[in-house]
Design an enzyme around this catalytic site. Structure first.
Site, mmCIF file in Angstrom:
data_model
loop_
_atom_site.group_PDB
_atom_site.id
_atom_site.type_symbol
_atom_site.label_atom_id
_atom_site.label_comp_id
_atom_site.label_asym_id
_atom_site.label_seq_id
_atom_site.Cartn_x
_atom_site.Cartn_y
_atom_site.Cartn_z
ATOM 1 N N SER A 68 -13.974 4.075 5.292
ATOM 2 C CA SER A 68 -13.375 4.336 6.598
ATOM 3 C C SER A 68 -12.219 3.369 6.800
ATOM 4 O O SER A 68 -12.349 2.168 6.515
ATOM 5 C CB SER A 68 -14.391 4.143 7.720
ATOM 6 O OG SER A 68 -15.310 5.200 7.759
ATOM 7 N N GLU A 75 3.303 2.812 17.383
ATOM 8 C CA GLU A 75 3.345 4.082 18.113
ATOM 9 C C GLU A 75 1.952 4.564 18.524
ATOM 10 O O GLU A 75 1.824 5.393 19.394
ATOM 11 C CB GLU A 75 4.018 5.154 17.254
ATOM 12 C CG GLU A 75 5.470 4.864 16.898
ATOM 13 C CD GLU A 75 5.619 3.922 15.701
ATOM 14 O OE1 GLU A 75 6.765 3.577 15.348
ATOM 15 O OE2 GLU A 75 4.572 3.535 15.106
ATOM 16 N N SER A 76 0.871 4.108 17.864
ATOM 17 C CA SER A 76 -0.514 4.407 18.238
ATOM 18 C C SER A 76 -1.442 4.068 17.072
ATOM 19 O O SER A 76 -1.658 2.905 16.781
ATOM 20 C CB SER A 76 -0.716 5.847 18.682
ATOM 21 O OG SER A 76 -2.024 5.991 19.183
ATOM 22 N N HIS A 81 -11.791 8.994 7.208
ATOM 23 C CA HIS A 81 -13.095 8.717 6.611
ATOM 24 C C HIS A 81 -13.260 9.632 5.411
ATOM 25 O O HIS A 81 -12.775 10.761 5.411
ATOM 26 C CB HIS A 81 -14.226 8.953 7.612
ATOM 27 C CG HIS A 81 -15.582 8.649 7.058
ATOM 28 N ND1 HIS A 81 -16.064 7.374 6.944
ATOM 29 C CD2 HIS A 81 -16.554 9.468 6.563
ATOM 30 C CE1 HIS A 81 -17.283 7.413 6.409
ATOM 31 N NE2 HIS A 81 -17.595 8.678 6.160
ATOM 32 N N CYS A 96 2.896 8.082 19.848
ATOM 33 C CA CYS A 96 3.564 8.264 21.136
ATOM 34 C C CYS A 96 5.081 8.237 20.983
ATOM 35 O O CYS A 96 5.805 8.237 21.976
ATOM 36 C CB CYS A 96 3.149 7.155 22.111
ATOM 37 S SG CYS A 96 1.380 7.100 22.420
ATOM 38 N N HIS A 255 9.278 46.911 13.967
ATOM 39 C CA HIS A 255 10.647 47.417 13.862
ATOM 40 C C HIS A 255 10.700 48.939 13.752
ATOM 41 O O HIS A 255 11.652 49.560 14.248
ATOM 42 C CB HIS A 255 11.368 46.743 12.686
ATOM 43 C CG HIS A 255 11.666 45.294 12.940
ATOM 44 N ND1 HIS A 255 10.884 44.279 12.445
ATOM 45 C CD2 HIS A 255 12.643 44.698 13.665
ATOM 46 C CE1 HIS A 255 11.368 43.116 12.836
ATOM 47 N NE2 HIS A 255 12.441 43.343 13.574
ATOM 48 N N GLU A 279 17.407 39.139 11.969
ATOM 49 C CA GLU A 279 16.538 39.161 10.788
ATOM 50 C C GLU A 279 16.947 40.264 9.818
ATOM 51 O O GLU A 279 16.643 40.200 8.628
ATOM 52 C CB GLU A 279 15.086 39.389 11.218
ATOM 53 C CG GLU A 279 14.548 38.323 12.157
ATOM 54 C CD GLU A 279 13.441 38.872 13.038
ATOM 55 O OE1 GLU A 279 13.367 40.106 13.199
ATOM 56 O OE2 GLU A 279 12.663 38.069 13.568
ATOM 57 N N ASP A 340 29.274 37.384 20.733
ATOM 58 C CA ASP A 340 28.473 37.536 21.949
ATOM 59 C C ASP A 340 28.471 39.011 22.342
ATOM 60 O O ASP A 340 29.511 39.576 22.689
ATOM 61 C CB ASP A 340 29.092 36.673 23.056
ATOM 62 C CG ASP A 340 28.348 36.806 24.372
ATOM 63 O OD1 ASP A 340 27.346 37.543 24.431
ATOM 64 O OD2 ASP A 340 28.780 36.166 25.358
#
Length: 773
Positions: A68, A75-76, A81, A96, A255, A279, A340
């Protein structure tokens, strides 16, 4: 886009939030899993390669086996294990910080997924007595390599993003958070000027396993999987700004459902426009139609197209179409414009000014394409079909709002269509029966549907498909500029299948170019789903059709067919037989409701075929008897398409016309006592047009009426006023005419019959003539 660019800002590490990565690996080398030193080295390297900061760590070797470890990060933390005898390690990493943890997954797999000796090979047991020359691989001899499952979730609380979201808080976050998936692999993450594109491969235990996939890619070993590898490929999922757009398992269903109902609602589509569709799959389906000469695909994001070419080749694969190219993007009929679409259509087909382009410089360097022979702008030519395969209407971002709430843009699409043009778009996740009315939710569907109707479209059809790979049914809307499209929309299964056979291009393989759509599938699309009707009726005020037409009123008394009899009509010889009441019938009562579903039905295509054969083929002159029977005893309706005929199979077929406004029997939903049309004697058919049998439809879109078209056409007869015992039943035949070309002749015939004349061309006249003979 707002969703992708701001997914994690520089201050995220100061928020009460984090990311949690859970990793489970099996089939790992047992010696590695029992070595605290080697495991610690792997942990330190993971932290380093992940650009995290390790403050301290401790690894403890357990007795009799296992290790273990816990590492404290700036950061944490990271911890794991091991179970050496079982070849298993479980690890979790929480941070974090602002750095994404998903890219750490392959690092963890490489450093902690240490294989056993011989992993990935067939290892025969010593007891077999076989040699390498005689050995046939057996599944029980296969030594599996390390298998990893993992889950990534966001934890804590983050401020809401207006007009967007963090991708990992959307659909892709749900997919990456599923620990139960046998396999997950991020194929690519691409951030473009417009959006974030993520492509992820997954294998769900519902559809297969990683082992099945491995067998499918070993053609040298004879297995069902290797014989059918296409059934075991990972499901490739496409996300835009975290929202699922397409999957390889649902690509064809989605489609084909989007494209073909609209394409087959047009008799001869030559010019097609696609809005979005980066796509390439929508383009692929359109190019399957032999009638198509030109496809304008207007996709704003060129990087989306390039990414699709690279990692989604199957979506734009036209290699099996005779006369096409390996990539649909390169088909000579394809004209791809990375612009566009809003500005493109508004500039060419609207006199008004729409919203600002999302990319102000998109068209700065574009030159108008013109036809060199006559100098005209070829892009001002109208389209037969326009397909909108863009963002979902429910996407809560500014561009989606602009796309689906801009009436100038929608009007330009209407003007960009030919007179018999068809417009189709996807409407997103289908509603449920318990949902609120569409106008009360935050989706754009109600708005876009209202604009479609206001623009002038004459026929609207909603349908849904549940095999798109999204986990829930998906809705689509087809809108036609002309009601003429209804003729093709309501073809029966066989007619639609024949249409498909004639229309679509042949394939190199000889297989059908369609994998999902066929005549039976189209039949399921013809009527709106029940949930759409239910949500429609949640409106306030409730639409009239919801209150009046949703089935039979159980509180209304029905008088059965046994309460009536046939005798010679009280109108005289010219009228023949008539139907009389044997008991008193109160006004509003149902009349022979049990018989309303037993009518002989001549559909619009059947009627057209019989008339055409009778008029043009001498060998079919005997059809005249059938047609006279149909015209004499039947009545026209056009709720579905064009005109069709219904003939009552009970004694009600002998009910005569009520001359001089005496009709006392009719369909519940028709106002046959209307002041204008109640009396044939007072009508000048050259000045007054036929009554509209579609008047029960107060709007173009009415799922209540569309779902009950057969009920409305076949019956629902009531007593229009009190009918006394012994009284003859009369209908208003003026409402039987839906073909405008026959209106004048039919009214004049009714006037003559009501004067007591016998008309030789009617069924009554033929019957009387036969009796004289």
């Amino acid at each position: 886009s707002s969703a992708a660019a701001d997914s994690y800002d520089n201050d995220e590490e100061h928020l009460p939030a984090g990311q949690h990565l859970l990793v489970d690996i099996k089939n790992v080398n047992s010696a590695f899993l029992n070595s605290a030193e080697r495991l610690a080295e792997a942990m330190v390297e993971v932290v380093s390669l992940s650009e995290l900061t390790l403050l301290s760590y401790h690894c403890h070797a357990l007795i009799p086996q296992g290790v273990s470890c816990v590492g404290v990060l700036l950061e944490s933390h990271i911890s794991f294990h091991t179970w050496p005898d079982d070849g298993v390690i479980t690890l979790d990493l929480f941070t974090c910080g602002s750095g994404l943890l998903v890219p750490v997954v392959p690092v963890i797999e490489r450093l902690f997924g240490v294989p056993q000796d011989g992993a990935g090979q067939y290892v025969p047991s010593d007891a077999d007595g076989t040699t390498s020359k005689t050995y046939t691989p057996r599944e029980e001899d296969y030594l599996e390599p390390p298998r990893m499952v993992w889950s990534h979730v966001l934890r804590g609380f983050r401020p809401e993003i207006k007009n967007g979201w963090r991708p990992l808080e959307a659909d892709i976050g749900d997919a990456l958070g599923m620990l139960e998936l046998d396999y997950k692999k991020v194929i690519t993450t691409t951030v473009t000027p417009y959006q974030q594109i993520d492509v992820v491969d997954v294998i769900s235990p519902l559809h297969g396993s990683i082992r099945s996939y491995e067998r499918s890619v070993r053609p040298e070993i004879s297995t069902y999987e290797s014989a059918h590898p296409e059934l075991y490929r990972p499901n490739r999922m496409v996300f835009l700004d975290g929202i699922i757009q397409s999957t390889s398992r649902g690509d064809e269903a989605y489609h084909e459902a989007l494209v073909h109902p609209a394409m087959f609602a047009h008799p001869d589509p030559k010019r097609v426009a696609i809005i979005g569709g980066g796509e390439g799959a929508t383009l692929r389906e359109v190019l399957k139609h032999r009638t198509v000469e030109e496809v304008k695909m207007i996709e704003i994001d060129e990087m989306m197209v390039n990414t699709s070419r690279e990692v989604l080749p199957g979506w734009s694969d036209c290699s099996d179409l005779v006369g096409s190219t390996p990539s649909c993007f390169d088909d000579p009929r394809t004209d791809l414009k990375c612009e566009d679409a809003l500005a493109w259509f508004i500039d060419r087909f609207s006199d008004e000014t729409g919203i600002d382009s999302s990319d102000d410089d998109a068209d700065d360097n574009d030159e108008e394409d013109t036809d060199e022979e006559d100098g005209t702008d070829e892009y001002s030519l109208p389209f037969d079909i326009i397909i909108m395969d863009a963002l979902d209407p429910q996407d809560n971002i500014e561009f989606a709002d602009a796309l689906y709430s801009n009436n100038v843009f929608l009007d330009s699409l209407y003007e960009a269509l030919t007179d018999d043009g068809v417009f189709v778009l996807q409407l997103g996740e289908s509603p449920g029966g318990s949902d609120v009315a569409e106008e009360l939710n935050e989706k754009n569907r109600h708005q876009i549907m209202s604009m479609v109707e206001d623009a002038g479209f004459q026929s609207m059809h909603i349908y849904e498909e549940s095999h798109c790979g999204f986990g829930y049914p998906w809705s689509f809307l087809v809108a036609c500029k002309s009601e003429a499209c209804r003729f093709l929309w309501y073809l029966n299964e066989a007619e639609k299948s024949l249409d498909i056979q004639y229309r679509l291009l042949p394939t190199v393989s000889g297989q059908s170019p369609l994998h999902y759509f066929d005549g039976a599938t189209m039949r399921s699309y013809q009527n709106p789903p029940k949930a759409w009707e239910t949500v429609y009726c949640h409106r306030r005020p409730m639409p009239q059709s919801c209150a009046k037409y949703r089935g039979y009123d159980k509180n209304t008394v029905n008088y059965s067919i046994n309460d009536f009899e046939v005798r010679m009509s009280s109108l005289g010889e010219g009228a023949g037989r008539g139907v009389f009441a044997k008991v008193d019938i109160p006004a509003g009562s149902f009349i022979a409701g049990e018989e309303s579903s037993k009518k002989l039905h001549f559909s619009h295509t059947t009627t057209e075929l019989m008339e055409s054969l009778y008029e043009n083929v001498p060998e079919f002159k005997e059809l005249g008897d059938v047609l006279r029977y149909t015209y004499g005893y039947g009545y026209q309706r056009n709720l579905l398409a064009d005109y069709e005929y219904y003939v009552d199979s009970s004694l009600l077929t002998f009910i005569n016309h009520g001359c001089n406004g005496t009709n006392n029997f009719g369909e519940m939903h028709l106002n046959t006592t209307d002041a204008v049309y109640s009396n044939e004697a007072s009508i000048d058919p050259t000045k007054v047009g036929k009554p509209g049998t579609l008047r029960l439809r107060t709007t173009v879109f009415d799922p209540v009426v569309d779902r009950r078209s057969i009920l409305f056409s076949a019956g629902n007869f009531v007593a229009k006023r009190h009918i006394e015992e012994g009284e003859e039943l009369f209908q208003n035949y003026l409402y039987f005419v839906t073909d405008a070309t026959l209106w004048v002749d039919e009214v004049m015939d009714l006037k003559a019959l009501c004067r007591g004349e016998v008309l030789s061309h009617t069924i009554k006249g033929v019957e009387l003539e036969a009796e004289d003979i």
